[in-house]
Scaffold this motif. Structure first.
Motif, PDB file in Angstrom:
ATOM      1  N   ARG A   1      13.294   3.492   4.292  1.00  0.00           N
ATOM      2  CA  ARG A   1      13.397   3.160   3.409  1.00  0.00           C
ATOM      3  C   ARG A   1      12.602   3.751   2.779  1.00  0.00           C
ATOM      4  O   ARG A   1      12.865   5.035   2.107  1.00  0.00           O
ATOM      5  CB  ARG A   1      13.349   1.550   2.948  1.00  0.00           C
ATOM      6  N   LEU A   2      11.386   3.910   2.950  1.00  0.00           N
ATOM      7  CA  LEU A   2      10.906   5.080   2.330  1.00  0.00           C
ATOM      8  C   LEU A   2      10.654   6.499   2.618  1.00  0.00           C
ATOM      9  O   LEU A   2      10.147   7.011   2.001  1.00  0.00           O
ATOM     10  CB  LEU A   2       9.046   4.511   3.590  1.00  0.00           C
TER      11      LEU A   2
ATOM     12  N   LYS B   1      -2.831   5.049   3.207  1.00  0.00           N
ATOM     13  CA  LYS B   1      -2.742   4.351   4.080  1.00  0.00           C
ATOM     14  C   LYS B   1      -1.473   3.152   4.912  1.00  0.00           C
ATOM     15  O   LYS B   1      -1.655   2.793   5.624  1.00  0.00           O
ATOM     16  CB  LYS B   1      -3.818   3.327   3.249  1.00  0.00           C
ATOM     17  N   GLY B   2      -1.004   2.832   3.485  1.00  0.00           N
ATOM     18  CA  GLY B   2       0.775   1.669   3.631  1.00  0.00           C
ATOM     19  C   GLY B   2       1.187   2.293   4.912  1.00  0.00           C
ATOM     20  O   GLY B   2       2.535   1.806   5.421  1.00  0.00           O
ATOM     21  N   ILE B   3       1.362   3.525   4.902  1.00  0.00           N
ATOM     22  CA  ILE B   3       2.381   4.906   5.515  1.00  0.00           C
ATOM     23  C   ILE B   3       1.671   4.634   7.202  1.00  0.00           C
ATOM     24  O   ILE B   3       2.219   4.195   8.369  1.00  0.00           O
ATOM     25  CB  ILE B   3       2.723   6.196   5.446  1.00  0.00           C
TER      26      ILE B   3
ATOM     27  N   GLN C   1      13.290  13.302   3.372  1.00  0.00           N
ATOM     28  CA  GLN C   1      12.832  13.156   5.058  1.00  0.00           C
ATOM     29  C   GLN C   1      14.273  11.765   5.857  1.00  0.00           C
ATOM     30  O   GLN C   1      13.965  10.927   6.480  1.00  0.00           O
ATOM     31  CB  GLN C   1      11.977  12.332   5.587  1.00  0.00           C
ATOM     32  N   PHE C   2      14.801  13.007   5.254  1.00  0.00           N
ATOM     33  CA  PHE C   2      16.481  12.115   5.305  1.00  0.00           C
ATOM     34  C   PHE C   2      16.901  11.691   6.960  1.00  0.00           C
ATOM     35  O   PHE C   2      17.089  11.024   7.720  1.00  0.00           O
ATOM     36  CB  PHE C   2      17.727  12.552   4.982  1.00  0.00           C
ATOM     37  N   ASP C   3      16.112  12.933   7.779  1.00  0.00           N
ATOM     38  CA  ASP C   3      16.790  12.934   9.400  1.00  0.00           C
ATOM     39  C   ASP C   3      16.001  12.217  10.011  1.00  0.00           C
ATOM     40  O   ASP C   3      16.089  11.152  10.800  1.00  0.00           O
ATOM     41  CB  ASP C   3      16.308  14.346   9.592  1.00  0.00           C
ATOM     42  N   LYS C   4      15.018  12.007   9.572  1.00  0.00           N
ATOM     43  CA  LYS C   4      13.468  10.863  10.520  1.00  0.00           C
ATOM     44  C   LYS C   4      14.290   9.057  10.117  1.00  0.00           C
ATOM     45  O   LYS C   4      14.215   8.950  10.915  1.00  0.00           O
ATOM     46  CB  LYS C   4      12.818  11.424   9.677  1.00  0.00           C
ATOM     47  N   ALA C   5      14.636   9.618   8.795  1.00  0.00           N
ATOM     48  CA  ALA C   5      14.992   8.180   8.168  1.00  0.00           C
ATOM     49  C   ALA C   5      16.751   7.642   8.829  1.00  0.00           C
ATOM     50  O   ALA C   5      16.435   6.377   9.623  1.00  0.00           O
ATOM     51  CB  ALA C   5      15.348   7.999   6.669  1.00  0.00           C
ATOM     52  N   ILE C   6      17.298   8.818   8.867  1.00  0.00           N
ATOM     53  CA  ILE C   6      18.644   8.220  10.341  1.00  0.00           C
ATOM     54  C   ILE C   6      18.193   8.163  11.753  1.00  0.00           C
ATOM     55  O   ILE C   6      18.773   7.037  12.286  1.00  0.00           O
ATOM     56  CB  ILE C   6      19.627   9.646   9.779  1.00  0.00           C
ATOM     57  N   GLU C   7      17.375   8.664  12.181  1.00  0.00           N
ATOM     58  CA  GLU C   7      16.737   8.217  13.637  1.00  0.00           C
ATOM     59  C   GLU C   7      16.063   7.163  13.605  1.00  0.00           C
ATOM     60  O   GLU C   7      16.733   6.351  14.145  1.00  0.00           O
ATOM     61  CB  GLU C   7      15.712   9.444  13.828  1.00  0.00           C
ATOM     62  N   ARG C   8      15.420   6.528  12.723  1.00  0.00           N
ATOM     63  CA  ARG C   8      14.806   5.020  12.497  1.00  0.00           C
ATOM     64  C   ARG C   8      16.218   4.590  12.143  1.00  0.00           C
ATOM     65  O   ARG C   8      16.028   2.904  12.600  1.00  0.00           O
ATOM     66  CB  ARG C   8      13.781   5.268  11.393  1.00  0.00           C
TER      67      ARG C   8
ATOM     68  N   PHE D   1       0.519  -1.108  -0.029  1.00  0.00           N
ATOM     69  CA  PHE D   1       0.141  -0.356   0.415  1.00  0.00           C
ATOM     70  C   PHE D   1       0.916   1.335  -0.082  1.00  0.00           C
ATOM     71  O   PHE D   1       0.782   2.050  -0.604  1.00  0.00           O
ATOM     72  CB  PHE D   1      -1.123  -0.295   0.637  1.00  0.00           C
ATOM     73  N   ALA D   2       2.286   1.094   1.006  1.00  0.00           N
ATOM     74  CA  ALA D   2       2.679   2.463   0.604  1.00  0.00           C
ATOM     75  C   ALA D   2       3.364   2.609  -0.447  1.00  0.00           C
ATOM     76  O   ALA D   2       4.119   3.921  -1.290  1.00  0.00           O
ATOM     77  CB  ALA D   2       4.691   2.192   1.727  1.00  0.00           C
ATOM     78  N   GLU D   3       3.909   1.627  -1.338  1.00  0.00           N
ATOM     79  CA  GLU D   3       4.953   2.001  -3.002  1.00  0.00           C
ATOM     80  C   GLU D   3       4.031   2.142  -3.933  1.00  0.00           C
ATOM     81  O   GLU D   3       3.840   2.825  -4.385  1.00  0.00           O
ATOM     82  CB  GLU D   3       5.342   0.512  -2.776  1.00  0.00           C
ATOM     83  N   HIS D   4       2.852   1.383  -3.511  1.00  0.00           N
ATOM     84  CA  HIS D   4       1.463   1.237  -4.359  1.00  0.00           C
ATOM     85  C   HIS D   4      -0.249   1.788  -3.985  1.00  0.00           C
ATOM     86  O   HIS D   4      -1.205   1.448  -3.786  1.00  0.00           O
ATOM     87  CB  HIS D   4       1.398   0.405  -6.092  1.00  0.00           C
TER      88      HIS D   4
END
Length: 259
Positions: free
Chosen positions: A205-206, A181-183, A212-219, A170-173
């Motif tokens: 990854r999403l 919905k997917g997120i 959203q690089f900062d949020k991605a790095i946090e995760r 759902f996130a990718e499509h």
């Protein structure tokens, strides 16, 4: 001589007999698609996938699959049918036709009706989603992947991996009526399972895909605190740090990335 060698010999023996004595009926994969019509749209899609594949593949490659189809025609028990369907799914997968491979994996799941079989069907279709080269194939794989994964979840609701895989479709499509919905599914899974590295990976990854690089790095950092040697996370960190222009960190993780 191993089991795989005997299987190969058996397949080519059948292929020789087919070519020698002649075979003027419809290929069994086309017949199977026609006989299993659940709806007009679905049958048309698998029919088209099979027809296109036959036009694209080399004669020797298609001949091997036809030989396996002959075995399916002769299968008299569920167990023997499952074995041949596994060979068909594997053959189509190895040839890069993931939607068709998923179709045969789904046929197995319909017989076995167990969690693992539905999961395999769903993830096989999911591979087709990622590698599909046109929207028709992608749409076919998306809908089938979701149905298969929903079936796996209904059998074992406690398995988070099925829910992650479903959320990713759902996130990718996204569906038009609910594009987030997917997120939202992944965020909800993260709340319920804050230390699940796979959920953190997908959200990171999403996040990179949407800038959203900062949020991605946090995760990513959270995931690495839980699983420091996870190669998927380590390699993902390269993209995340490149995204914020931190070349030193990106290079550090690049040296550790072995994928």
């Amino acid at each position: 001589m191993g089991k795989s060698h005997y299987l190969t010999i058996g397949v080519f023996t059948i292929l020789f007999l087919v070519l020698y004595f002649g075979f003027d009926t419809k290929p069994h994969d086309i017949l199977l698609a026609e006989k299993s019509r659940a709806s007009f749209i679905e049958t048309t899609n698998i029919q088209n996938l099979l027809t296109t594949a036959r036009e694209e593949m080399r004669a020797d490659e298609m001949g091997v699959i036809d030989a396996i189809n002959m075995r399916l025609e002769m299968a008299e028990t569920d167990s023997s049918r499952i074995e041949v369907l596994e060979n068909l799914s594997s053959s189509w997968y190895q040839n890069g036709y993931y939607g068709i491979a998923g179709y045969y994996a789904e046929e197995i799941a319909k017989i076995k009706e167990d969690e693992l079989s539905w999961s395999i069907a769903g993830t096989t279709y999911a591979t087709g989603i990622k590698r599909a080269d046109n929207e028709k194939v992608k749409s076919f794989c998306v809908e089938r992947a979701r149905k298969a994964l929903e079936n796996a979840i209904s059998i074992n609701p406690a398995n988070v991996n099925h829910k992650i895989n479903l959320a990713v479709t759902f996130a990718e499509h996204p569906v038009a009526e609910n594009p987030m919905k997917g997120i939202m599914m992944l965020l909800d899974l993260n709340k319920q399972n804050p230390e699940n590295v796979s959920v953190l990976y997908q959200l990171a990854r999403l996040g990179i895909q949407t800038g959203q690089f900062d949020k991605a790095i946090e995760r990513i950092n959270k995931a690495l605190s839980l699983d420091p040697e996870n190669q998927r996370i380590i390699c993902l960190a390269v993209d995340a740090y490149n995204g914020i222009g931190n070349n030193l960190k990106a290079e550090e993780f690049s040296r550790r990335c072995e994928l």
